[in-house]
Design an enzyme around this catalytic site. Structure first.
Site, mmCIF file in Angstrom:
data_model
loop_
_atom_site.group_PDB
_atom_site.id
_atom_site.type_symbol
_atom_site.label_atom_id
_atom_site.label_comp_id
_atom_site.label_asym_id
_atom_site.label_seq_id
_atom_site.Cartn_x
_atom_site.Cartn_y
_atom_site.Cartn_z
ATOM 1 N N SER A 15 1.014 -0.840 0.409
ATOM 2 C CA SER A 15 -0.199 -0.292 0.264
ATOM 3 C C SER A 15 1.046 1.455 -0.007
ATOM 4 C CB SER A 15 -1.123 -0.307 1.014
ATOM 5 O OG SER A 15 -0.256 -0.459 2.487
ATOM 6 N N ARG A 16 2.202 0.499 0.550
ATOM 7 C CA ARG A 16 2.374 1.844 0.475
ATOM 8 C C ARG A 16 4.694 2.357 0.096
ATOM 9 N NH1 ARG A 16 3.893 4.372 5.706
ATOM 10 N NH2 ARG A 16 2.472 2.154 6.754
ATOM 11 N N VAL A 65 0.134 -9.895 8.106
ATOM 12 C CA VAL A 65 0.913 -11.327 7.193
ATOM 13 C C VAL A 65 1.534 -11.479 8.432
ATOM 14 C CG1 VAL A 65 0.473 -10.771 4.700
ATOM 15 C CG2 VAL A 65 2.934 -9.217 6.477
ATOM 16 N N ASN A 91 7.531 -7.946 1.751
ATOM 17 C CA ASN A 91 7.901 -6.447 1.521
ATOM 18 C C ASN A 91 7.320 -5.875 2.984
ATOM 19 O OD1 ASN A 91 8.933 -3.183 0.720
ATOM 20 N ND2 ASN A 91 6.036 -3.998 0.918
ATOM 21 N N TYR A 156 14.487 -5.441 15.185
ATOM 22 C CA TYR A 156 15.064 -5.249 13.318
ATOM 23 C C TYR A 156 16.185 -5.543 12.915
ATOM 24 C CZ TYR A 156 14.590 -2.064 8.837
ATOM 25 O OH TYR A 156 14.387 -2.083 8.065
ATOM 26 N N ALA A 158 18.028 -8.206 14.256
ATOM 27 C CA ALA A 158 17.459 -9.468 14.901
ATOM 28 C C ALA A 158 17.041 -10.357 13.346
ATOM 29 C CB ALA A 158 17.740 -9.628 16.036
ATOM 30 N N ALA A 159 15.664 -9.458 13.070
ATOM 31 C CA ALA A 159 14.921 -10.056 11.809
ATOM 32 C C ALA A 159 15.697 -10.026 10.761
ATOM 33 C CB ALA A 159 13.685 -9.777 12.282
ATOM 34 N N LYS A 160 16.667 -9.215 10.558
ATOM 35 C CA LYS A 160 16.179 -8.795 9.012
ATOM 36 C C LYS A 160 17.779 -9.705 8.646
ATOM 37 C CE LYS A 160 13.533 -5.717 6.943
ATOM 38 N NZ LYS A 160 12.394 -5.738 6.151
#
Ligand code: NAP
Length: 248
Positions: A15-16, A65, A91, A156, A158-160
């Protein structure tokens, strides 16, 4: 370059920002665009109406998600509308700014849920049909923070980093079935995610970027377009779009 005419593409967080730019470029290549959003319904509708005005096919699909049940519903809804997903772009993402010693459980969980767990939920939902078809493309939008650390965003980072590991694991599991799984890693990109940076913070970040400027969402989307259509002999790779901030 692959022809995307009639292919079904699902873009989470379409959406963005970067996701919207990815939707527009893949739709221009002929793909049917499932534009996922969580709360920005008006923005998702605008992306779809712009795509349709340009002669493309697009529809908004709501769903968080980070929630496995909603991902199952989302992929079922897209499949019921157009058939199985041929191209998945995860994304959607969010970044909480907090030092680890002040980070709440909720901030940590939210970072992991949307930036990492969601990639697994989405891939798990679309891979069976891709494996049956012996074709498919998966692109995860990672970050320079998936290769280098930054202070104040431990969840962030750690997740990436985990997302890049997941890219390689799924690439290995899927290659024999003709499915490519790659990551595109943006650096500082001009979207809502970085709109709250102070002028000093922005100037400090720009000093660390060899190209000395912020990327546009369209520059990231152009690389996703190439990974989807052109990079047909790649899998398990990380493509940096960071103005040189992360190399390799
Ligand atoms: N901008 C940067 O500098 C930068 C740098 C490196 C990497 N990235 C990565 O690039 C990706 C896109 O970032 P952006 O800058 O375009 O962000 P953005 O402008 O903040 O947009 C985020 C998008 O993700 C969606 N989203 C967030 N949580 C969601 C969820 N739980 N379920 C479904 N959709 C969700 C949002 O939809 P709603 O509005 O509907 O919630 C929105 O469409 C992210 O993965 C980000 O980590 C960005």
């Amino acid at each position: 370059m692959l022809d995307l005419t009639g292919q079904v593409a699902l873009v989470s967080g379409g959406s963005r920002g970067i996701g919207a730019a990815i939707c527009r470029v893949l739709a221009a290549r002929g793909a049917k665009l499932a534009v996922n959003y969580r709360s920005s319904e008006a923005a998702a509708m605008k992306v779809c109406s712009d795509i349709k005005a340009d002669g493309g096919v697009a529809h908004p699909f709501v769903g968080d998600v980070g929630d496995p049940a909603q991902v199952a519903q989302l992929v079922a809804a897209v499949t019921n509308t157009w058939g199985p997903v041929n191209i998945l772009v995860h994304n959607a993402g969010l970044q909480h700014s907090a030092m680890a010693h002040r980070m709440s459980d909720e901030q940590w969980r939210a970072s992991l849920a949307v930036n990492l767990d969601a990639a697994f939920y989405l891939a798990r939902a679309v891979l069976p049909a891709m494996r049956a078809a012996e074709a498919g493309v998966v692109v995860f939008i990672a970050s320079a923070s998936g290769s280098i650390a930054q202070a104040g965003a431990a969840g962030y980072v750690a997740a990436k980093h985990g997302l890049i590991g997941l890219t390689k694991a799924l690439a290995l599991e899927s290659a024999a079935k003709g499915i490519r799984v790659n990551a595109v890693s943006p650096g500082l990109t001009d979207t809502d995610m970085v709109a709250d940076l102070s002028p000093d913070q922005r100037a400090g970040l720009l000093r660390m970027i060899p190209l000395r400027r912020i990327a546009s969402p369209e520059e990231v989307a152009a690389t996703v377009d190439w990974v989807v259509r052109g990079a047909t002999y790649t899998t398990g790779n990380v493509f940096h779009v960071g103005g040189g901030v992360a190399m390799g």
